[in-house]
Scaffold this motif. Structure first.
Motif, PDB file in Angstrom:
ATOM      1  N   UNK A  61       0.855  -1.190   0.000  1.00  0.00           N
ATOM      2  CA  UNK A  61       0.000   0.000   0.000  1.00  0.00           C
ATOM      3  C   UNK A  61       0.888   1.236   0.000  1.00  0.00           C
ATOM      4  N   UNK A  62       0.892   1.962  -1.100  1.00  0.00           N
ATOM      5  CA  UNK A  62       1.768   3.119  -1.239  1.00  0.00           C
ATOM      6  C   UNK A  62       1.021   4.425  -1.091  1.00  0.00           C
ATOM      7  N   UNK A 101     -10.129  11.177   5.109  1.00  0.00           N
ATOM      8  CA  UNK A 101      -9.371  10.027   5.607  1.00  0.00           C
ATOM      9  C   UNK A 101      -9.817   8.737   4.918  1.00  0.00           C
ATOM     10  N   UNK A 102     -10.429   8.866   3.753  1.00  0.00           N
ATOM     11  CA  UNK A 102     -10.984   7.712   3.046  1.00  0.00           C
ATOM     12  C   UNK A 102      -9.936   6.685   2.622  1.00  0.00           C
ATOM     13  N   UNK A 103      -8.710   7.102   2.395  1.00  0.00           N
ATOM     14  CA  UNK A 103      -7.651   6.191   1.948  1.00  0.00           C
ATOM     15  C   UNK A 103      -6.548   6.063   2.995  1.00  0.00           C
ATOM     16  N   UNK A 113      -0.438   5.793   6.423  1.00  0.00           N
ATOM     17  CA  UNK A 113      -0.194   5.943   4.997  1.00  0.00           C
ATOM     18  C   UNK A 113      -1.517   6.411   4.391  1.00  0.00           C
ATOM     19  N   UNK A 114      -1.452   7.480   3.601  1.00  0.00           N
ATOM     20  CA  UNK A 114      -2.640   8.013   2.934  1.00  0.00           C
ATOM     21  C   UNK A 114      -2.450   7.888   1.429  1.00  0.00           C
ATOM     22  N   UNK A 115      -3.331   7.138   0.777  1.00  0.00           N
ATOM     23  CA  UNK A 115      -3.235   6.913  -0.667  1.00  0.00           C
ATOM     24  C   UNK A 115      -4.296   7.695  -1.439  1.00  0.00           C
ATOM     25  N   UNK A 116      -4.879   8.717  -0.836  1.00  0.00           N
ATOM     26  CA  UNK A 116      -5.933   9.473  -1.513  1.00  0.00           C
ATOM     27  C   UNK A 116      -5.410  10.217  -2.741  1.00  0.00           C
TER      28      UNK A 116
END
Length: 181
Positions: A61-62, A101-103, A113-116
């Motif tokens: 998950x990046x 904060x959906x991702x 980690x936030x991928x949004x």
């Protein structure tokens, strides 16, 4: 250590003194044997094009990686913004990237980690929720950089064409105005 991974890490990019991101383009999906397409009632989703078996590693998950203090400033607005937070917010606004904060994936030890932001994430952002029959689990893999990285593995057989999914957990849905489908 990277031999079992089917996606390639392209670089670790320093975005600011507050944030770093693992940047992997969507081409990584193709090399992982995954396609990104519309997922009924969920928006976009990641679908396997090959059979997966228990223990297969699909990807990491990046996204933008940061600490609890940064989350409190940027998302919760419960702490004062630092200059790097202001730059980050301005960049997102200029590029039309939401601040939700959906991702957001909690890593433990106060790290996230936030991928949004698609510019700073990878194909794994399209792995959707399924609490009844998820095909993936997340484990923390230690890398030589001294950090642990959230890595998706198959927890059961996945057939070609199946949507890749994992259980986001109750904590995710507690803060949402909507519920899972």
């Amino acid at each position: 250590w990277m031999a079992p991974l089917t996606t390639a890490l392209l670089s670790v990019l320093a975005l600011s003194p507050c944030t770093t991101a693992i940047v992997v383009d969507l081409q990584g999906a193709q090399s992982a044997g995954v396609i990104i397409k519309a997922a009924p009632r969920k928006g976009m989703g990641a679908f396997t094009v090959e059979r997966r078996t228990l223990g297969d590693v699909l990807g990491c998950y990046g996204g933008e990686r940061f600490d609890q203090r940064t989350r409190e400033a940027r998302y919760l607005r419960s702490r004062p913004l630092r200059p790097c937070d202001r730059v980050w917010l301005r960049s997102r606004k200029q590029r039309g990237v939401p601040v939700s904060e959906d991702y957001l994936l909690y890593l433990g030890n106060g790290e996230y980690v936030d991928a949004e932001d698609r510019a700073h994430s990878n194909w794994c952002r399209y792995i959707n929720h399924d609490s009844e029959n998820p095909c993936l689990g997340v484990f923390m893999e230690a890398w030589p950089d001294g950090r642990s990285h959230p890595t998706f593995i198959a927890i059961r057989t996945c057939i070609p064409g199946e949507e890749l999914s994992f259980d986001y957990g109750v904590g995710f849905w507690d803060k949402c105005d909507y519920k899972p489908v």
